[in-house]
Design an enzyme around this catalytic site. Structure first.
Site, mmCIF file in Angstrom:
data_model
loop_
_atom_site.group_PDB
_atom_site.id
_atom_site.type_symbol
_atom_site.label_atom_id
_atom_site.label_comp_id
_atom_site.label_asym_id
_atom_site.label_seq_id
_atom_site.Cartn_x
_atom_site.Cartn_y
_atom_site.Cartn_z
ATOM 1 N N LEU A 4 -9.243 -5.931 -2.538
ATOM 2 C CA LEU A 4 -8.253 -4.870 -2.329
ATOM 3 C C LEU A 4 -8.949 -3.532 -2.084
ATOM 4 C CD1 LEU A 4 -5.427 -5.815 -4.888
ATOM 5 C CD2 LEU A 4 -5.589 -6.399 -2.464
ATOM 6 N N THR A 17 -16.473 -12.412 15.321
ATOM 7 C CA THR A 17 -15.893 -11.533 16.332
ATOM 8 C C THR A 17 -16.652 -11.621 17.657
ATOM 9 O OG1 THR A 17 -15.591 -9.199 16.930
ATOM 10 C CG2 THR A 17 -17.305 -9.660 15.323
ATOM 11 N N ASP A 18 -15.935 -11.342 18.746
ATOM 12 C CA ASP A 18 -16.590 -11.323 20.065
ATOM 13 C C ASP A 18 -17.561 -10.145 20.191
ATOM 14 O OD1 ASP A 18 -14.749 -9.234 20.229
ATOM 15 O OD2 ASP A 18 -13.844 -9.906 22.112
ATOM 16 N N GLU A 19 -17.452 -9.167 19.276
ATOM 17 C CA GLU A 19 -18.334 -7.992 19.368
ATOM 18 C C GLU A 19 -19.799 -8.366 19.180
ATOM 19 O OE1 GLU A 19 -17.145 -4.352 17.593
ATOM 20 O OE2 GLU A 19 -15.024 -4.734 17.916
ATOM 21 N N TYR A 74 -21.241 -2.312 12.581
ATOM 22 C CA TYR A 74 -20.266 -3.375 12.287
ATOM 23 C C TYR A 74 -20.643 -4.678 12.989
ATOM 24 C CZ TYR A 74 -16.158 -6.292 13.055
ATOM 25 O OH TYR A 74 -15.316 -7.373 13.166
ATOM 26 N N LYS A 113 -21.891 -8.377 11.479
ATOM 27 C CA LYS A 113 -21.174 -9.643 11.734
ATOM 28 C C LYS A 113 -22.108 -10.657 12.402
ATOM 29 C CE LYS A 113 -17.291 -10.449 11.264
ATOM 30 N NZ LYS A 113 -16.568 -11.082 10.122
ATOM 31 N N VAL A 118 -7.385 9.296 22.585
ATOM 32 C CA VAL A 118 -8.041 8.240 23.369
ATOM 33 C C VAL A 118 -9.518 8.609 23.528
ATOM 34 C CG1 VAL A 118 -8.142 7.179 25.664
ATOM 35 C CG2 VAL A 118 -5.925 7.611 24.579
ATOM 36 N N TYR A 119 -10.394 7.682 23.154
ATOM 37 C CA TYR A 119 -11.830 7.957 23.220
ATOM 38 C C TYR A 119 -12.311 7.950 24.669
ATOM 39 C CZ TYR A 119 -11.862 6.533 18.233
ATOM 40 O OH TYR A 119 -11.625 6.407 16.897
HETATM 41 P P1 NAD Z 1 -8.977 -5.917 7.546
HETATM 42 O O1 NAD Z 1 -9.906 -4.760 7.418
HETATM 43 O O2 NAD Z 1 -7.551 -5.694 7.879
HETATM 44 O O3 NAD Z 1 -9.000 -6.776 6.183
HETATM 45 C C1 NAD Z 1 -10.172 -7.034 5.485
HETATM 46 C C2 NAD Z 1 -9.795 -7.590 4.117
HETATM 47 O O4 NAD Z 1 -11.000 -7.925 3.413
HETATM 48 C C3 NAD Z 1 -9.044 -6.585 3.235
HETATM 49 O O5 NAD Z 1 -7.970 -7.234 2.580
HETATM 50 C C4 NAD Z 1 -10.088 -6.139 2.223
HETATM 51 O O6 NAD Z 1 -9.537 -5.760 0.962
HETATM 52 C C5 NAD Z 1 -10.936 -7.388 2.099
HETATM 53 N N1 NAD Z 1 -12.311 -7.087 1.657
HETATM 54 C C6 NAD Z 1 -13.144 -6.146 2.160
HETATM 55 N N2 NAD Z 1 -14.294 -6.162 1.464
HETATM 56 C C7 NAD Z 1 -14.189 -7.145 0.523
HETATM 57 C C8 NAD Z 1 -15.064 -7.646 -0.483
HETATM 58 N N3 NAD Z 1 -16.279 -7.118 -0.668
HETATM 59 N N4 NAD Z 1 -14.640 -8.661 -1.256
HETATM 60 C C9 NAD Z 1 -13.396 -9.191 -1.073
HETATM 61 N N5 NAD Z 1 -12.529 -8.745 -0.156
HETATM 62 C C10 NAD Z 1 -12.920 -7.736 0.642
HETATM 63 O O7 NAD Z 1 -9.682 -6.871 8.608
HETATM 64 P P2 NAD Z 1 -9.024 -7.842 9.707
HETATM 65 O O8 NAD Z 1 -8.764 -7.067 10.933
HETATM 66 O O9 NAD Z 1 -7.936 -8.645 9.082
HETATM 67 O O10 NAD Z 1 -10.278 -8.795 10.011
HETATM 68 C C11 NAD Z 1 -10.490 -9.974 9.249
HETATM 69 C C12 NAD Z 1 -11.748 -10.661 9.753
HETATM 70 O O11 NAD Z 1 -11.602 -10.969 11.138
HETATM 71 C C13 NAD Z 1 -12.999 -9.796 9.662
HETATM 72 O O12 NAD Z 1 -14.069 -10.622 9.282
HETATM 73 C C14 NAD Z 1 -13.212 -9.274 11.078
HETATM 74 O O13 NAD Z 1 -14.571 -9.064 11.327
HETATM 75 C C15 NAD Z 1 -12.670 -10.434 11.893
HETATM 76 N N6 NAD Z 1 -12.121 -10.100 13.218
HETATM 77 C C16 NAD Z 1 -11.176 -9.133 13.361
HETATM 78 C C17 NAD Z 1 -10.616 -8.876 14.615
HETATM 79 C C18 NAD Z 1 -9.538 -7.846 14.820
HETATM 80 O O14 NAD Z 1 -9.165 -7.566 15.953
HETATM 81 N N7 NAD Z 1 -8.993 -7.238 13.780
HETATM 82 C C19 NAD Z 1 -11.060 -9.605 15.733
HETATM 83 C C20 NAD Z 1 -12.042 -10.582 15.550
HETATM 84 C C21 NAD Z 1 -12.552 -10.822 14.294
HETATM 85 O O1 TDX Z 2 -8.201 6.339 17.956
HETATM 86 C C1 TDX Z 2 -8.704 5.471 18.690
HETATM 87 N N1 TDX Z 2 -8.838 5.751 20.024
HETATM 88 C C2 TDX Z 2 -9.413 4.888 20.907
HETATM 89 O O2 TDX Z 2 -9.519 5.180 22.102
HETATM 90 C C3 TDX Z 2 -9.149 4.187 18.211
HETATM 91 C C4 TDX Z 2 -9.002 3.821 16.760
HETATM 92 C C5 TDX Z 2 -9.705 3.317 19.119
HETATM 93 N N2 TDX Z 2 -9.856 3.648 20.421
HETATM 94 C C6 TDX Z 2 -10.476 2.682 21.351
HETATM 95 C C7 TDX Z 2 -11.819 2.141 20.894
HETATM 96 C C8 TDX Z 2 -11.829 0.746 21.469
HETATM 97 O O3 TDX Z 2 -12.291 0.766 22.802
HETATM 98 O O4 TDX Z 2 -9.610 1.542 21.410
HETATM 99 C C9 TDX Z 2 -10.354 0.324 21.461
HETATM 100 C C10 TDX Z 2 -9.970 -0.544 20.273
HETATM 101 O O5 TDX Z 2 -10.462 0.092 19.114
HETATM 102 P P1 TDX Z 2 -10.303 -0.551 17.656
HETATM 103 O O6 TDX Z 2 -8.863 -0.809 17.399
HETATM 104 O O7 TDX Z 2 -11.070 0.303 16.703
HETATM 105 O O8 TDX Z 2 -10.976 -1.983 17.862
HETATM 106 P P2 TDX Z 2 -12.447 -2.450 18.318
HETATM 107 O O9 TDX Z 2 -13.453 -1.392 18.096
HETATM 108 O O10 TDX Z 2 -12.316 -3.013 19.701
HETATM 109 O O11 TDX Z 2 -12.714 -3.630 17.244
HETATM 110 C C11 TDX Z 2 -11.655 -4.550 16.891
HETATM 111 O O12 TDX Z 2 -11.807 -5.771 17.564
HETATM 112 C C12 TDX Z 2 -12.855 -6.611 17.201
HETATM 113 C C13 TDX Z 2 -11.621 -4.811 15.387
HETATM 114 O O13 TDX Z 2 -11.485 -3.577 14.704
HETATM 115 C C14 TDX Z 2 -12.840 -5.558 14.923
HETATM 116 O O14 TDX Z 2 -12.739 -5.859 13.533
HETATM 117 C C15 TDX Z 2 -12.932 -6.830 15.708
HETATM 118 O O15 TDX Z 2 -14.105 -7.517 15.384
#
Ligand code: NAD
Ligand code: TDX
Length: 337
Positions: A35, A123-125, A151, A155, A207-208
């Site tokens: 949490l 992640t694809d990153e 990040y 990963k 927007v970045y």
């Molecule tokens: P999120 O940040 O919404 O959630 C992360 C969760 O992990 C939270 O509930 C947090 O409390 C918990 N957490 C963080 N550190 C912890 C610790 N030390 N011990 C236990 N719990 C912990 O993330 P998300 O967007 O749901 O992403 C989940 C997974 O999917 C991540 O591994 C992320 O790298 C991967 N992922 C995300 C995306 C995306 O677009 N969001 C895309 C590809 C992969």
């Molecule tokens: O305020 C913003 N303005 C902006 O232009 C934010 C927050 C983002 N952006 C841009 C940055 C990226 O090009 O939008 C795109 C998406 O940004 P994020 O939502 O931060 O995602 P990204 O950096 O692509 O990473 C996400 O996808 C892969 C997730 O956060 C990761 O956890 C996942 O692995």
């Protein structure tokens, strides 16, 4: 079957718990989550009587072992991570600890107590980025790891450790690498919910750079379904890319959100670019399609409408979040940009 879902109070983890409850009502689900700012127990409030919730840190070996001894999991799906690129640029160390050390602590417990499958949500990153002028290029599972941010580096390191535990100790692992997710319960620091929340408050939409960066968007439920298929039918020791060929430029997403909410595009503000900003992500999903028959089911046009409606219908969920720690993060990240 007992499944430990780490990070189950976050965005994708909670959606995965809802998916399992719906599609595998016989499974026992244990949510292990620290949490952090990104984890919200309120997200799970409607299902807390159907799962076991353990508040714990994946880096805490003693606690993780206690949970393994008590729950005797068959499968562990690791969603727990620090997940926001901008925060990793501000403070890399926490990312290294949670994303790398945490993953190894979980796998050590799997070795000690036994597990049928350890699944790492990647992640694809980890593949770095693709140039905008080569639309013919996509990330396959063979694309070399080549990371840009703390990040994505953390990963990638975790993925390498997972494969090393498979080879060295024979741990039955799998890894999925998914593109950008969107949908309900995404923390408002990420692009889509941030723009929805700001537009609703008539605040600037930051927007970045020029907004030309491309992301490959997938509705979160499609990601959950893919992970479930990998657990059931995926081969041990394999990596599966997950993505649905839905590439969009950031600026076009923000304009679409303005249109859907009836807000003027004059809210859009171009701000200083993210350091090391990846240009384009694009997944080649042929392996998961041909081996497991997975295909995305939600078209972006429908998914984005559903998502916007969810944020409109669930204002109390995210308004509580944007009033807390997030406020000072937002000031730090955007005030002088
Ligand atoms: P999120 O940040 O919404 O959630 C992360 C969760 O992990 C939270 O509930 C947090 O409390 C918990 N957490 C963080 N550190 C912890 C610790 N030390 N011990 C236990 N719990 C912990 O993330 P998300 O967007 O749901 O992403 C989940 C997974 O999917 C991540 O591994 C992320 O790298 C991967 N992922 C995300 C995306 C995306 O677009 N969001 C895309 C590809 C992969
Ligand atoms: O305020 C913003 N303005 C902006 O232009 C934010 C927050 C983002 N952006 C841009 C940055 C990226 O090009 O939008 C795109 C998406 O940004 P994020 O939502 O931060 O995602 P990204 O950096 O692509 O990473 C996400 O996808 C892969 C997730 O956060 C990761 O956890 C996942 O692995």
């Amino acid at each position: 079957m007992t499944v430990i879902v780490t990070g189950g109070a976050g965005f994708i983890g909670s959606n995965f718990i809802f998916y399992l409850l719906k599609n595998h009502p016989d499974h026992k689900i244990v949510c292990l989550d620290k949490l952090t700012y990104a984890g919200n127990l309120s997200t799970l409030s409607s299902v807390l009587d159907r799962i076991v919730f353990e508040k714990a840190d994946i880096c805490d070996r003693k606690e993780v072992e206690r949970i393994f001894e008590e729950q005797k999991p068959d499968v562990l799906v690791n969603f727990a991570a620090e997940s926001h690129v901008d925060r990793s640029i501000e403070d890399p160390e926490l990312f290294l600890k949670t994303n790398i050390i945490g993953t190894s602590v979980l796998m050590d417990a799997c070795r000690k107590y036994g597990i049928k499958r350890f699944h790492q949500v990647g992640t694809d990153e980890v593949y770095g980025d693709l140039p905008l002028d080569r639309p013919d290029l996509f990330f396959t599972e063979e694309t070399p790891l080549h990371t840009s941010s703390p990040y994505s580096s953390s990963k990638a390191a975790a993925d390498l450790l997972v494969m090393a535990y498979h080879r060295t100790y024979g741990l039955p692992v799998s890894i999925s690498r998914c593109s950008n997710n969107y949908g309900p319960y995404q923390f408002p620091e990420k692009l889509i919910p941030l723009m929805i929340a700001n537009a609703l408050a008539d605040k600037a939409l930051p927007v970045y750079g020029e907004g030309l960066n491309v992301r490959d968007w997938l509705y979160v439920e499609d990601h959950c379904k893919a992970i479930d298929l990998i657990l059931q039918k995926g081969r041990v020791g394999e990596v599966y890319n997950i993505g649905g060929h839905n590439e969009m430029r950031n600026i076009d997403i923000v304009k679409l959100i303005c249109k859907e909410l009836g807000k003027p595009e004059s809210l859009i503000t171009f701000v200083k670019d993210r350091q090391g900003h990846d240009m384009r992500y694009a997944i080649d999903p042929r392996k998961i399609h041909s081996e497991l028959g997975w295909l995305p089911e939600t078209r972006f046009e429908d998914g984005i409408k559903k998502t916007i409606k969810w944020y409109l219908d669930n204002k109390e969920w995210w308004q509580e979040i944007v009033s807390g720690e997030y406020q000072s993060y937002y000031e730090r990240m955007y005030a002088k940009r």
